[in-house]
Design a protein around this motif. Structure first.
Motif, short mmCIF file in Angstrom:
data_model
loop_
_atom_site.label_atom_id
_atom_site.label_comp_id
_atom_site.label_asym_id
_atom_site.label_seq_id
_atom_site.Cartn_x
_atom_site.Cartn_y
_atom_site.Cartn_z
N PRO A 231 23.50 24.85 4.69
CA PRO A 231 23.82 26.05 3.90
C PRO A 231 22.58 26.85 3.47
CG PRO A 231 25.13 24.21 3.14
CD PRO A 231 24.12 23.65 4.11
N LEU A 232 21.54 26.18 3.08
CA LEU A 232 20.40 26.89 2.48
C LEU A 232 19.64 27.68 3.55
CD1 LEU A 232 19.34 27.04 -0.46
CD2 LEU A 232 17.68 25.28 0.16
N ALA A 233 19.31 28.93 3.20
CA ALA A 233 18.58 29.77 4.15
C ALA A 233 17.25 29.12 4.52
CB ALA A 233 18.30 31.13 3.49
N GLY A 234 16.81 29.33 5.74
CA GLY A 234 15.51 28.80 6.15
C GLY A 234 15.61 27.63 7.10
N GLY A 235 16.81 27.07 7.29
CA GLY A 235 16.98 26.01 8.27
C GLY A 235 16.51 24.65 7.80
N PRO A 236 16.14 23.77 8.74
CA PRO A 236 15.80 22.39 8.41
C PRO A 236 14.62 22.29 7.44
CG PRO A 236 16.06 22.65 10.78
CD PRO A 236 16.09 24.02 10.19
N GLY A 237 14.63 21.21 6.66
CA GLY A 237 13.57 20.98 5.69
C GLY A 237 12.39 20.26 6.32
N SER A 238 11.32 20.17 5.55
CA SER A 238 10.11 19.46 6.01
C SER A 238 9.78 18.38 4.99
CB SER A 238 8.95 20.45 6.10
OG SER A 238 8.53 20.78 4.80
N GLY A 254 10.39 12.47 -15.51
CA GLY A 254 11.60 11.76 -15.08
C GLY A 254 11.86 10.48 -15.84
N ARG A 255 11.29 10.33 -17.03
CA ARG A 255 11.32 9.02 -17.69
C ARG A 255 12.74 8.54 -18.04
NH1 ARG A 255 12.68 9.29 -22.79
NH2 ARG A 255 12.38 7.05 -23.01
N TYR A 256 13.69 9.48 -18.17
CA TYR A 256 15.05 9.08 -18.56
C TYR A 256 16.02 9.12 -17.37
CZ TYR A 256 18.59 8.18 -22.12
OH TYR A 256 19.57 7.59 -22.88
N ILE A 257 15.46 9.28 -16.17
CA ILE A 257 16.32 9.31 -14.97
C ILE A 257 16.25 7.94 -14.31
CG2 ILE A 257 16.71 10.40 -12.72
CD1 ILE A 257 15.11 12.82 -13.74
N THR A 258 17.37 7.25 -14.22
CA THR A 258 17.36 5.97 -13.51
C THR A 258 18.73 5.66 -12.91
OG1 THR A 258 16.55 3.69 -13.60
CG2 THR A 258 17.88 4.42 -15.49
N GLY A 259 18.69 4.93 -11.80
CA GLY A 259 19.94 4.48 -11.16
C GLY A 259 20.66 5.57 -10.39
N THR A 260 19.93 6.59 -9.98
CA THR A 260 20.61 7.68 -9.31
C THR A 260 19.84 8.12 -8.06
OG1 THR A 260 21.75 9.78 -9.72
CG2 THR A 260 19.54 9.58 -10.65
N HIS A 261 20.40 9.14 -7.38
CA HIS A 261 19.72 9.65 -6.20
C HIS A 261 19.52 11.15 -6.34
CE1 HIS A 261 24.12 9.26 -5.16
NE2 HIS A 261 23.96 10.57 -5.17
N LEU A 262 18.45 11.63 -5.76
CA LEU A 262 18.21 13.07 -5.69
C LEU A 262 18.38 13.46 -4.23
CD1 LEU A 262 15.12 13.95 -7.92
CD2 LEU A 262 17.41 14.92 -8.02
N VAL A 263 19.41 14.23 -3.94
CA VAL A 263 19.66 14.65 -2.56
C VAL A 263 18.78 15.86 -2.26
CG1 VAL A 263 21.42 15.45 -0.94
CG2 VAL A 263 22.03 13.80 -2.72
N VAL A 264 18.04 15.78 -1.17
CA VAL A 264 17.12 16.87 -0.80
C VAL A 264 17.49 17.26 0.64
CG1 VAL A 264 14.69 17.58 -0.69
CG2 VAL A 264 15.34 15.69 -2.18
N ASP A 265 18.61 18.00 0.77
CA ASP A 265 19.14 18.21 2.13
C ASP A 265 19.56 19.65 2.42
OD1 ASP A 265 21.46 18.51 0.67
OD2 ASP A 265 22.69 17.26 1.98
N GLY A 266 19.13 20.59 1.58
CA GLY A 266 19.48 21.99 1.84
C GLY A 266 20.97 22.27 1.69
N GLY A 267 21.71 21.33 1.08
CA GLY A 267 23.13 21.57 0.80
C GLY A 267 24.09 21.00 1.82
N VAL A 268 23.57 20.24 2.79
CA VAL A 268 24.45 19.72 3.86
C VAL A 268 25.60 18.89 3.29
CG1 VAL A 268 24.54 18.16 5.86
CG2 VAL A 268 22.67 19.80 5.62
N LEU A 269 25.30 17.98 2.38
CA LEU A 269 26.36 17.10 1.85
C LEU A 269 27.31 17.85 0.93
CD1 LEU A 269 24.68 13.66 1.01
CD2 LEU A 269 25.89 14.36 3.07
N ALA A 270 26.91 19.05 0.50
CA ALA A 270 27.76 19.81 -0.41
C ALA A 270 28.85 20.58 0.34
CB ALA A 270 26.91 20.79 -1.21
N ASP A 271 28.72 20.65 1.66
CA ASP A 271 29.59 21.54 2.43
C ASP A 271 30.25 20.74 3.55
OD1 ASP A 271 30.73 23.91 3.24
OD2 ASP A 271 29.01 24.55 4.42
N GLN A 272 31.52 20.33 3.34
CA GLN A 272 32.10 19.38 4.30
C GLN A 272 32.44 20.00 5.65
OE1 GLN A 272 36.28 18.35 3.69
NE2 GLN A 272 35.92 18.63 1.50
#
Ligand SMILES: NC(=O)c1ccc[n+]([C@@H]2O[C@H](COP(=O)([O-])OP(=O)(O)OC[C@H]3O[C@@H](n4cnc5c(N)ncnc54)[C@H](O)[C@@H]3O)[C@@H](O)[C@H]2O)c1
Length: 288
Positions: A231-238, A254-272
Motif C-alpha cells: 500500500p505505501l507509496a515508494g514500493g519495497p522497503g530497504s 521504548g522502555r515501556y514497550i515489551t512483548g509485542t511486535h513492530l511491523v515494518v512492511d509498508g502496510g502489506v499485512l494491513a490490506d488483505q
C-alpha cells in the motif's frame, strides 16, 4: 563484574535525546550483510558499542568493523556458527569476558529456503530451526541471565518477519520459525519483565537483501506482483527502513514497550486483498 546500574553519561549527545545509546553495548547476530549490517551501523551511529556475530570468516564482518571504526564507533567481530546450539551459552560467556555485559541483544541472523511443503527434508527443517529459532532462544536465555546478574535493564529484539504473523506459500518451515519467535518473545517478556528487561520483535516485510537470491522464482513477474501488493507509496522497503524501529525498542524511548511486535512492511499485512486497484480512481473532494 561491572556494576551497570548507574545510567550511562549521555551528556555528549544531547541531540539524540531519548534515542541515545551512548554507553550501551549491543550484540547483533547475522551482522555481516543484509539487515544485520544495517542495524549494527544504525545502533553504532546512535552511540552503542557493537559486538557483531556471524559465521566464522564471513568477509562482511571485517567490512562492518572497519566502517563503524572509521566513523569513530566501536565494533568487535565474533565468528560463530549459530547452528551450534550447544555452543551458544559459551558464545555469550565469551562475549561477556571479552567485551563486558550486554545491554541490547538483536537476534537478527536467519535463513530461508523456498520449497514446496513436500520437498522439505528433516535435515533441512532442523537446520533452519536451529538458526531461526533455537539460536534465538538459547542466546537470549544466557544473555538475559547475564543482564539480570549485572543489574542491566536490557533489551532483547528479535527480527521476526511478516511471515511470523501471516503465512506465505513455499515457506512452511520459515513461517513456522518466525511464528514461534513471536510467541517466544511474549514468553520472554513475561518472565523478564520483573527484571526490567524488555523483549520485542520487529516484523519486516520483504527487503532487498541476499536472503532470497537463491529462491527458484520467476523473479521479474514476482517482483511486479509483489510491488502491487504494497500500500505505501515508494514500493519495497530497504534494511534502512527498519533501523528506526530497532532504535525505538533499544533505547529509553521504548522502555515501556515489551512483548509485542513492530511491523515494518509498508502496510502489506494491513490490506488483505488488492481491492483498491479494481475500484474507480481516487478523486480528491477538497478544493484548495
Ligand atoms: N530480507 C527480507 O526480505 C526479510 C524480511 C523479513 C525478515 N527478514 C529477517 O531478517 C533477518 C536478516 O535477514 P537478511 O534478509 O539480512 O538475510 P541475509 O541472508 O542477507 O543475512 C543473514 C545473515 O545471517 C547470517 N547467518 C545465517 N546463518 C548463520 C549461522 N548459522 N551462523 C551465523 N550467522 C548466520 C548470514 O551469514 C548473514 O550474514 C533474518 O532473520 C530474516 O529472516 C528478512
Amino acid at each position: 563484574m561491572t556494576d551497570r546500574r548507574e545510567p550511562p553519561d549521555r551528556s555528549g549527545r544531547p541531540e539524540a535525546g531519548r534515542f541515545d545509546l551512548t554507553g550501551r553495548r549491543a550484540v547483533v547476530t547475522g551482522a555481516a550483510q543484509g539487515l544485520g549490517a544495517t542495524l549494527a551501523l544504525g545502533l553504532a551511529e546512535a552511540g552503542a558499542a557493537i559486538v557483531a556475530v556471524d559465521r566464522p570468516g564471513a568477509p562482511g564482518l571485517t567490512t562492518l568493523t572497519d566502517r563503524i571504526e572509521a566513523a569513530g564507533g566501536s565494533c568487535r567481530p565474533v565468528g560463530f556458527d549459530l547452528a551450534d546450539t550447544e555452543g551458544l551459552a559459551g558464545l555469550a560467556d565469551r562475549i561477556w569476558g571479552a567485551a563486558g555485559p550486554v545491554d541490547i541483544l538483536v537476534n537478527n541472523a536467519g535463513t530461508a529456503r523456498l520449497e514446496h511443503f513436500n520437498q522439505i527434508t528433516v535435515a533441512g527443517w532442523r537446520e533452519l530451526m536451529r538458526i531461526n529459532l533455537d539460536a534465538v532462544f538459547f542466546l537470549s536465555q544466557r544473555i538475559a541471565e547475564q543482564m539480570i546478574a549485572a543489574g542491566i535493564a536490557g533489551r532483547i529484539i528479535t527480527v521476526s518477519s511478516k511471515n511470523g504473523l501471516m503465512a506465505e506459500a513455499g515457506l512452511a518451515h520459515y513461517n513456522a520459525s518466525k511464528g514461534a519467535v513471536e510467541l517466544l518473545t511474549q514468553s520472554l517478556a513475561a518472565e523478564l519483565g520483573p527484571h526490567s528487561i524488555t523483549a520485542n520483535t520487529i516484523a519486516p516485510g520483504m527487503l532487498a537483501t541476499p536472503i532470497a537470491d537463491d529462491f527458484p522464482l520467476d523473479r521479474p513477474a514476482f517482483d511486479d506482483a509483489w510491488r502491487d501488493r504494497i500500500p505505501l507509496a515508494g514500493g519495497p522497503g530497504s534494511p534502512e527502513d527498519c533501523v528506526g524501529a530497532v532504535l525505538l525498542l533499544a533505547s529509553d524511548a521504548g522502555r515501556y514497550i515489551t512483548g509485542t511486535h513492530l511491523v515494518v512492511d509498508g502496510g502489506v499485512l494491513a490490506d488483505q486483498l488488492p481491492r483498491l486497484r479494481f475500484m474507480p480512481p481516487y478523486r480528491n473532494t477538497v478544493r484548495p
